[in-house]
Design an enzyme around this catalytic site. Structure first.
Site, PDB file in Angstrom:
ATOM      1  N   VAL A  57       0.801  -1.238   0.000  1.00  0.00           N
ATOM      2  CA  VAL A  57       0.000   0.000   0.000  1.00  0.00           C
ATOM      3  C   VAL A  57       0.831   1.284   0.000  1.00  0.00           C
ATOM      4  O   VAL A  57       0.259   2.360  -0.141  1.00  0.00           O
ATOM      5  CB  VAL A  57      -0.982   0.059   1.208  1.00  0.00           C
ATOM      6  CG1 VAL A  57      -2.129  -0.909   1.015  1.00  0.00           C
ATOM      7  CG2 VAL A  57      -0.273  -0.164   2.529  1.00  0.00           C
ATOM      8  N   TYR A  58       2.139   1.203   0.189  1.00  0.00           N
ATOM      9  CA  TYR A  58       2.902   2.450   0.179  1.00  0.00           C
ATOM     10  C   TYR A  58       2.830   3.042  -1.224  1.00  0.00           C
ATOM     11  O   TYR A  58       3.384   2.513  -2.186  1.00  0.00           O
ATOM     12  CB  TYR A  58       4.367   2.235   0.621  1.00  0.00           C
ATOM     13  CG  TYR A  58       4.503   1.847   2.094  1.00  0.00           C
ATOM     14  CD1 TYR A  58       3.440   2.001   2.986  1.00  0.00           C
ATOM     15  CD2 TYR A  58       5.694   1.332   2.597  1.00  0.00           C
ATOM     16  CE1 TYR A  58       3.559   1.638   4.328  1.00  0.00           C
ATOM     17  CE2 TYR A  58       5.823   0.977   3.938  1.00  0.00           C
ATOM     18  CZ  TYR A  58       4.740   1.129   4.787  1.00  0.00           C
ATOM     19  OH  TYR A  58       4.866   0.772   6.113  1.00  0.00           O
ATOM     20  N   THR A  59       2.102   4.171  -1.296  1.00  0.00           N
ATOM     21  CA  THR A  59       1.739   4.821  -2.570  1.00  0.00           C
ATOM     22  C   THR A  59       1.359   3.791  -3.641  1.00  0.00           C
ATOM     23  O   THR A  59       1.850   3.828  -4.765  1.00  0.00           O
ATOM     24  CB  THR A  59       2.824   5.802  -3.076  1.00  0.00           C
ATOM     25  OG1 THR A  59       4.088   5.344  -2.691  1.00  0.00           O
ATOM     26  CG2 THR A  59       2.569   7.195  -2.590  1.00  0.00           C
ATOM     27  N   GLN A  60       0.463   2.916  -3.231  1.00  0.00           N
ATOM     28  CA  GLN A  60      -0.145   1.948  -4.158  1.00  0.00           C
ATOM     29  C   GLN A  60       0.901   1.230  -5.003  1.00  0.00           C
ATOM     30  O   GLN A  60       0.781   1.124  -6.225  1.00  0.00           O
ATOM     31  CB  GLN A  60      -1.177   2.657  -5.059  1.00  0.00           C
ATOM     32  CG  GLN A  60      -2.374   3.193  -4.282  1.00  0.00           C
ATOM     33  CD  GLN A  60      -3.289   2.086  -3.769  1.00  0.00           C
ATOM     34  OE1 GLN A  60      -3.970   1.440  -4.546  1.00  0.00           O
ATOM     35  NE2 GLN A  60      -3.293   1.859  -2.472  1.00  0.00           N
ATOM     36  N   LYS A  84       4.477  -6.030   2.955  1.00  0.00           N
ATOM     37  CA  LYS A  84       3.274  -6.300   3.767  1.00  0.00           C
ATOM     38  C   LYS A  84       2.026  -6.384   2.902  1.00  0.00           C
ATOM     39  O   LYS A  84       2.000  -5.860   1.795  1.00  0.00           O
ATOM     40  CB  LYS A  84       3.049  -5.174   4.789  1.00  0.00           C
ATOM     41  CG  LYS A  84       4.268  -4.744   5.546  1.00  0.00           C
ATOM     42  CD  LYS A  84       3.943  -3.704   6.609  1.00  0.00           C
ATOM     43  CE  LYS A  84       5.195  -2.985   7.048  1.00  0.00           C
ATOM     44  NZ  LYS A  84       5.637  -1.929   6.122  1.00  0.00           N
TER      45      LYS A  84
END
Ligand SMILES: NC(=O)c1ccc[n+]([C@@H]2O[C@H](COP(=O)([O-])OP(=O)(O)OC[C@H]3O[C@@H](n4cnc5c(N)ncnc54)[C@H](OP(=O)(O)O)[C@@H]3O)[C@@H](O)[C@H]2O)c1
Length: 321
Positions: A57-60, A84
């Site tokens: 999810v870190y900047t998609q 993750k």
């Protein structure tokens, strides 16, 4: 760099883990763009840092793809790559989030593709999923290990009773067990000392704290907290309510006394804790990273640690539901 063992895996990791949450393509806001992110990763390798933490999810996915591209320049045997799964990767698709078999298998493949790797060294569940039985999640992760897509599994911020249930389920069902806990822990937020850290210690689970510098709160005098873009936007209340202002002043005082930076004192405190394997440091420049790497050489006496910890007050749980 100094090295240590990751939980009971036998994998050797640097005592500083590079957090990759700030890496984005365009460097908007407080983040770092692709070019500077790549410089930071290259410098980390030069400094002997072999442990990298990112998330789908870190900047998609941008963070994973920047990390993967930068590490492709090196032998795959060198880095220990952690990512993750759990957060939403597509708000229009209910199966692009969570810890069901379907979501994990899809998201794991997507992470492998973005990283450009065949295997992820440490695959972590980003939070507890209240809608999926933990046994389904563990079976799926166990299968991923058997397929060699994942070497070890880990977990991130949750209640200690949930983590204990997960460890117990693995044991009962002879499934792969979580080898690490990535939790919110720093000098200004120590609620994890009540239940989670004693559990990790007892179970030989590696502890890799996130926000070890309290997101920047422990890196400069509190009067200057809004001096950076990130500092301007952040909500510091949960650190202030735990005696954070006085802790911040004591970190500054000790840093001046020892002729080092505040960030180095805050990290040296982590490195002094036996239960901590490696703090996951977030950086917004190469200089921050160099500062962090030097912290492994700073000695804190027991009385230094006591002085830093003394003003802490119990505060509300922050970092998970
Ligand atoms: N599992 C989870 O739920 C979770 C949650 C959060 C983070 N994480 C992981 O943990 C990593 C670190 O999180 P974080 O960024 O919140 O951690 P942090 O290390 O507590 O804070 C990083 C911030 O501290 C400041 N800083 C760092 N080094 C400095 C230095 N030497 N001198 C002065 N300031 C310095 C910078 O702030 P300025 O930009 O203001 O200068 C930087 O953005 C992330 O990259 C991610 O991998 C995981």
């Amino acid at each position: 760099m100094e090295y240590t063992t990751l939980g009971s895996t036998g994998t050797t990791v640097s005592e500083i883990c590079l957090g990759c949450m700030s890496f984005t393509e365009d460097g908007e806001g407080w983040t770092v763009d692709r070019e500077e992110s790549t410089e930071i990763i290259d410098r980390a390798v030069e400094l002997g840092i072999n442990f990298f933490d990112t998330a789908n999810v870190y900047t998609q996915g941008e963070s994973e793809s920047i990390l993967g591209d930068a590490l492709a320049e090196y032998d795959r045997d060198w880095p220990v790559v952690a990512t993750k799964v759990r957060g939403s990767m597509d708000e229009d698709n209910p199966n692009a989030e969570g810890l069901s078999r379907k979501a994990i298998e899809q998201e794991l493949q997507n992470s492998l593709d973005r990283l450009g790797m065949d295997t992820i060294d440490l695959y972590q569940i980003h939070r507890w999923d209240y809608d999926v039985p933990i046994e389904e999640t563990l079976r799926t992760l166990d299968d991923a290990v058997r397929r060699n897509q994942v070497r070890s599994i880990g977990a991130s911020s949750m209640w200690a009773h949930q983590f204990a249930e997960a460890l117990h389920t693995s044991e009962l069902q002879t499934l792969e067990r979580f080898q690490t806990m990535q939790n919110h822990y720093n000098l200004a937020y120590r609620e994890e000392e009540r239940e989670m850290l004693p559990l990790c210690d007892r179970e030989d689970v590696g502890v890799i704290p996130w926000s070890p510098l309290a997101g920047g709160f422990l890196t400069r005098p509190h009067e200057e907290m809004t001096a950076t873009i990130r500092g301007e936007d952040a909500d510091w209340d949960h650190y202030v309510s735990g005696g954070g202002l006085e802790i911040n002043e004591r970190v500054e005082e000790l840093a001046d006394e020892k002729g080092v930076s505040m960030a180095q004192i805050a990290l040296a405190w982590h490195l002094h804790k036996e239960v901590v394997t490696a703090p996951i440091v977030g950086v917004s420049s190469v200089e921050h990273l160099e500062d962090a790497a030097e912290a492994v050489d700073i000695d804190l006496s027991d009385s230094d640690v006591e002085y830093l910890e003394d003003p802490y007050e119990a505060t509300a749980v922050a970092g998970h539901d």
